[in-house]
Motif scaffolding. Sequence first.
Motif, PDB file in Angstrom:
ATOM      1  N   LYS A 150       0.830  -1.219   0.000  1.00  0.00           N
ATOM      2  CA  LYS A 150       0.000   0.000   0.000  1.00  0.00           C
ATOM      3  C   LYS A 150       0.862   1.267   0.000  1.00  0.00           C
ATOM      4  O   LYS A 150       1.885   1.340   0.685  1.00  0.00           O
ATOM      5  N   THR A 151       0.419   2.258  -0.740  1.00  0.00           N
ATOM      6  CA  THR A 151       1.067   3.573  -0.711  1.00  0.00           C
ATOM      7  C   THR A 151       0.593   4.296   0.551  1.00  0.00           C
ATOM      8  O   THR A 151      -0.400   3.877   1.167  1.00  0.00           O
ATOM      9  N   PRO A 152       1.273   5.380   0.940  1.00  0.00           N
ATOM     10  CA  PRO A 152       0.790   6.121   2.121  1.00  0.00           C
ATOM     11  C   PRO A 152      -0.676   6.543   1.980  1.00  0.00           C
ATOM     12  O   PRO A 152      -1.430   6.478   2.954  1.00  0.00           O
ATOM     13  N   ALA A 153      -1.063   6.948   0.774  1.00  0.00           N
ATOM     14  CA  ALA A 153      -2.465   7.367   0.585  1.00  0.00           C
ATOM     15  C   ALA A 153      -3.407   6.185   0.823  1.00  0.00           C
ATOM     16  O   ALA A 153      -4.464   6.334   1.448  1.00  0.00           O
TER      17      ALA A 153
END
Lengths: 201, 350
Positions: A150-153
Amino acid sequence: MSVENAPVVDVDEAAIPVEKKMYYRFESNDKKEFRVSELAIQQSETLNRLVEAMGYTSEDVENKPAIAIENIDGKTLKLVFQWCEHHKGEAIPVDDGSVPKIVEIPEFDAKLMDIDNGLLFKLIWAADYLNIVQLLNVSCKKVANMAQGKTPAQLRRVYLLPSDEEDEAAKRAAQEAQDPRAREVEEEFEERKRQGGNSFF
Amino acid sequence: MTISLIRLPYLVQIRIFEQLSCSELFLLSICSFKLQRLTRNVYLDATSIRFHLYHSRVIIGIRKDGKKETVISIMKHDTQKFLRQAVRLRIGNLKIDFRIRQSSSHFYLIHRETKDIIPLIQEHIQSLFRRPIPSYIAVTVDEKLNELPEMEGVEESSVIGKINEASFLERFFRTYPNQKAARIFTNKNGTLRNSSKIFNIDYLFVMNSEAMTPKILRNFKGKYLSLNNASHFKMKDLIWFFRDWISKERYANLEYLQISLKSGVLRRNAIMERLQTRPWDRTARPQIFHHSAETIRRIRFVDEFYESVDCDIFLDIERVDGTLASIGIDWDNVYFCVWSESQLAMGRNE
């Protein structure tokens, strides 16, 4: 619903005392009753200490009201006791604060935790409250696995993480709720700063 | 599928964080200030934080228990259009807009000014650990290499590639001055000043020392020195080295020296005749010289490195303070092993 009319949920038929084994009755906050074997109870440090302190006999279990667990609902408690019955007799990890780095989720646990995240959230709270170390480990692992790739967003969305601005707003709201005068003082302070005063007093 | 991490009890949050990889923990820590503080409470450990500077990117990872894990890559991109759709992240105390891209194994944070970003990222990653973790830099040098970012706590480095700038190594070791170990595999090295920081490195391996050989040999102050493909290297350089060691004017810390010539032949007998050497006395020292654990830790990744040296046919010399060393010279190699008290004591017990 009265206690007498509450549904009795057998967590594991095989675990029910056929040979006069000791078992206990618990009641969730929505009045669902569970019969759980003594061995399964040992997985929960909280419940184990509780029943030890109560000193129940087999007759007491039948005659006295079920032990109320007031902050856990029936759906969650059912999962908790299913887990305890399945893992009864297994060694309980020593909870010295050091979490094992590699936690494997057994097949049974994976199926048990194949639930919506709302229920998973409650299960983790219950495992923590009842101090069921291994259930806490596997449920935390399940939550940790959600971070994979997962990306931070995306992490913000998956874990419902507030932004700095939202945290600030929540903090201000909490302060105001606690002390309505605080906001007024802060505003007065800001106003004085704007007017060029370098000291509040 | 969502779950409110922040609404879980604090100790449960820590349990969850403990199950994350270093990369996941880092990505979580840059989501907000609160997460940054929370993730610092996880007990995270590593042997080193590793920065690979390569073209316009820096690949950052950690090494722990002999295993490497990539944490994040930072990439420079100048195009404003590309940097649209940036996401605001918190690095240390700053909020910085990055574009994020995913590779097969990890994420890239893309920014216009990576030189200034790298030290901030280093500090941020360091803050995830409860103790200072030494940094290691690997640089692939070529014309596309970006500027060297200023970073603190760089203890080790490897430099590979082709150096076109004569003062690159000089600049590299001035930028990262307090290194304990360096491995240089470049095929051109340029020049060094007499005051170069490279001489202060404890463990130095140079694959192509070539014309730098005499200067490094003359000025080295560390413990382990390996110079390969040496050129412009004369017999008098070696004689000076041995005499300075014997008189203890220089090389007081030296444990091991090895020089391999690029071409030419060493005149073994002529060198030995100028030194007061003596044959191996079996009662004085062991046959096998074992490198210290620290040397092995620092140099073991070099293919040419062996953990021990057979000093069977080596000749011995003694320093003014009684320290014993063994010299081995063949056609194009020089080996010099300084026996420590512990090695001699072990030999006596065998």
